[in-house]
Structures are given as structure tokens and as C-alpha cells.
Scaffold this active site. Structure first.
Site, PDB file in Angstrom:
ATOM      1  CB  THR A  28      -0.875   0.007   1.284  1.00 19.85           C
ATOM      2  OG1 THR A  28      -1.684  -1.164   1.287  1.00 19.85           O
ATOM      3  CG2 THR A  28      -1.785   1.232   1.348  1.00 19.85           C
ATOM      4  N   GLY A  29       0.395   2.290  -0.665  1.00 19.07           N
ATOM      5  CA  GLY A  29       1.094   3.579  -0.598  1.00 19.07           C
ATOM      6  C   GLY A  29       1.329   4.158  -1.981  1.00 19.07           C
ATOM      7  CB  SER A  30       2.522   7.496  -3.032  1.00 21.15           C
ATOM      8  OG  SER A  30       3.692   7.546  -2.243  1.00 21.15           O
ATOM      9  N   GLY A  82       6.177  -0.688  -0.172  1.00 20.96           N
ATOM     10  CA  GLY A  82       7.040   0.443   0.153  1.00 20.96           C
ATOM     11  C   GLY A  82       7.429   0.423   1.618  1.00 20.96           C
ATOM     12  CE  LYS A  94       5.262  -2.192   4.904  1.00 21.65           C
ATOM     13  NZ  LYS A  94       4.898  -1.063   4.046  1.00 21.65           N
ATOM     14  N   GLY A  97       0.708   4.726   5.780  1.00 22.74           N
ATOM     15  CA  GLY A  97      -0.594   4.689   5.096  1.00 22.74           C
ATOM     16  C   GLY A  97      -1.640   3.922   5.899  1.00 22.74           C
ATOM     17  CD  GLU A 103       1.539  -1.729   4.557  1.00 23.86           C
ATOM     18  OE1 GLU A 103       1.309  -0.935   3.647  1.00 23.86           O
ATOM     19  OE2 GLU A 103       2.203  -1.427   5.557  1.00 23.86           O
TER      20      GLU A 103
HETATM   21  C1  5RP Z   1       1.494   2.050   4.243  1.00 26.38           C
HETATM   22  C2  5RP Z   1       2.961   1.873   4.218  1.00 26.38           C
HETATM   23  C3  5RP Z   1       3.696   2.413   3.062  1.00 26.38           C
HETATM   24  O1  5RP Z   1       4.429   1.397   2.461  1.00 26.38           O
HETATM   25  C4  5RP Z   1       4.612   3.502   3.514  1.00 26.38           C
HETATM   26  O2  5RP Z   1       3.866   4.465   4.232  1.00 26.38           O
HETATM   27  C5  5RP Z   1       5.320   4.176   2.346  1.00 26.38           C
HETATM   28  O3  5RP Z   1       4.401   4.872   1.577  1.00 26.38           O
HETATM   29  P1  5RP Z   1       4.798   5.742   0.325  1.00 26.38           P
HETATM   30  O4  5RP Z   1       5.200   4.798  -0.749  1.00 26.38           O
HETATM   31  O5  5RP Z   1       3.537   6.494  -0.013  1.00 26.38           O
HETATM   32  O6  5RP Z   1       5.913   6.663   0.724  1.00 26.38           O
HETATM   33  O7  5RP Z   1       3.562   1.315   5.096  1.00 26.38           O
HETATM   34  O8  5RP Z   1       0.925   1.608   5.439  1.00 26.38           O
END
Ligand code: 5RP
Length: 223
Positions: A28-30, A82, A94, A97, A103
Site C-alpha cells: 500500500t502507498g504512493s 514500500g 511501515k 498509510g 501488510e
Molecule cells: C502504508 C505503508 C507504506 O508502504 C509507507 O507508508 C510508504 O508509503 P509511500 O510509498 O507512499 O511513501 O507502510 O501503510
């Protein structure tokens, strides 16, 4: 290159770890969103995905990729996700998000964790990024006091003026001021506190590989 371009770079690079004919674990995440976009190009070669959040599930389904419940799958060959921070041993923070619990579940059922991140995420010691912890709401105040004893300052994550509610119906504490020099021991300790659903230290489910987006291209770290 911008941070967004670095994320696109590693999102695409992660395709080489997807095994044709199999189900892939998706985080999950950008940065993962870039991976999902890239996965569109090989969606006919895979069976589908196990997803770590409602957000990723929606994005995968929008591309016509089948999403399986994790209970339907015994083992995944690879999980792509991510991180908010990663150290030189592949241990991560982590949960930025709020998807850390799912995860960790999908990571645990995968043989290999491929972390995709831009180079700003690589740190010598975990803890500069406030540590996300998913908690049962009735334990919040006690857990805030517990983290204070470790030198951490925990705050309840809010969204639109209300405590953020995770996909699992729980809350998130973000803990600033920690220096996590022994991630394995820290994860074990905090996971045992009553009311903690999941601590955002991934040391037992650490990365096997990290694809790091740098100005010079993708750097591959193996742990
Ligand atoms: C979500 C996560 C994401 O992997 C982490 O926050 C990184 O996010 P991004 O790719 O948006 O920087 O752990 O729970």
C-alpha cells in the site's frame, strides 16, 4: 529526478520480481501505486494479487486484476511494498498509510519481501519517522504512557477531526522520538503489550531486497 519520478522508476523495476502464472502480494502507498500502474502491462501473465488494503484492492480491481483473500492462498512467492524507513539490514518502519497490520500479514505469507522506495527512506537507525502502531481504542491512553517510558511521544492519528479508523476498525498511534537500534527486540517487546494490534517495525518480516530509487538509477540492496 523528482521523488515522484523515483517512485515510478522503482515501481516499474519491481515487475522483474513478479512471477508469471502466480499470485503476487501487493502493499500500500504512493510507491506501490506506481507498481500497480506498471503491473497493468503484465496483468494477463499473472493469476492475480493478494492486497494489503482496501485502497490497493480498489486500484487493482480497477485494472481488472483479480484480488484474492489471503486465506485462499497458502504462500506467495513475492510481496512488493514500500516503506517509511529502511535500514542497512532490511528492517523497516511501515504504516504511514495505516495499512501496517494487513501488510505484515501478507509479508508473513510471502517467501520474499521486495521493498520499493526512494533513497530518502534509507536511514542508519530506524525512528526518525514517527512509528505507526495500530491499537485497540480502549488501550490508547495506557499505550501512550507505555511509549513515554521508552522516551517516545505518541499521538493519536486524526482524519477530518476524528481518530483515523483503519481497514480493521482500529486506531493508529504515531510515536515520535524513538531510536530503534535493535528492531528485532523492539518489535517483540511492543507486540506483547495488551492493546497493540501491530507495531510498524518490520524486523521479523524484513525486506529481502530493496529497490532504491536514486538520481543515478535503481540501486538494488540485498539483505
Ligand atoms: C502504508 C505503508 C507504506 O508502504 C509507507 O507508508 C510508504 O508509503 P509511500 O510509498 O507512499 O511513501 O507502510 O501503510
Amino acid at each position: 529526478m523528482t521523488q515522484d519520478e523515483l517512485k515510478t522508476l522503482v515501481g516499474r523495476a519491481a515487475l522483474q520480481y513478479v512471477v508469471p502464472g502466480e499470485i503476487v502480494g501487493v502493499g500500500t502507498g504512493s510507491t506501490v501505486n506506481k507498481f500497480i500502474d506498471a503491473l497493468d502491462t503484465m496483468k494477463d501473465k499473472i493469476k492475480g494479487a493478494v492486497s494489503s488494503s482496501e485502497m490497493s484492492t480498489k486500484r487493482l480491481r480497477a485494472l481488472g486484476i483479480a484480488v484474492f483473500d489471503s486465506n485462499e492462498v497458502t504462500e506467495l512467492s513475492v510481496y512488493i511494498d514500500g516503506a517509511d524507513e529502511i535500514d542497512g539490514h532490511g528492517c523497516m518502519i511501515k504504516g504511514g498509510g495505516a495499512a501496517l497490520t494487513r501488510e505484515k500479514i501478507v509479508a508473513a505469507q510471502s517467501r520474499r519481501f521486495v521493498c520499493i522506495a526512494d533513497e530518502s527512506k534509507l536511514v542508519p537507525t530506524l525512528g526518525i519517522f514517527p512509528l505507526p502502531v495500530e491499537v485497540i481504542p480502549m488501550a490508547t491512553q495506557r499505550l501512550i504512557r507505555q511509549f513515554a517510558k521508552l522516551g517516545g511521544s505518541a499521538t493519536l492519528r486524526m482524519q477530518d477531526g476524528q481518530p483515523l479508523v483503519t481497514d480493521n476498525g482500529q486506531h493508529i498511534l504515531d510515536v515520535a522520538g524513538l531510536q530503534i537500534s535493535d528492531p528485532l527486540a523492539f518489535e517483540l517487546q511492543v507486540s506483547q503489550w495488551p492493546g497493540v494490534v501491530t507495531v510498524g517495525v518490520f524486523a521479523h518480516q524484513k525486506a529481502s531486497i530493496c529497490l532504491l530509487g536514486t538520481a543515478g538509477g535503481v540501486r538494488t540492496l540485498e539483505f
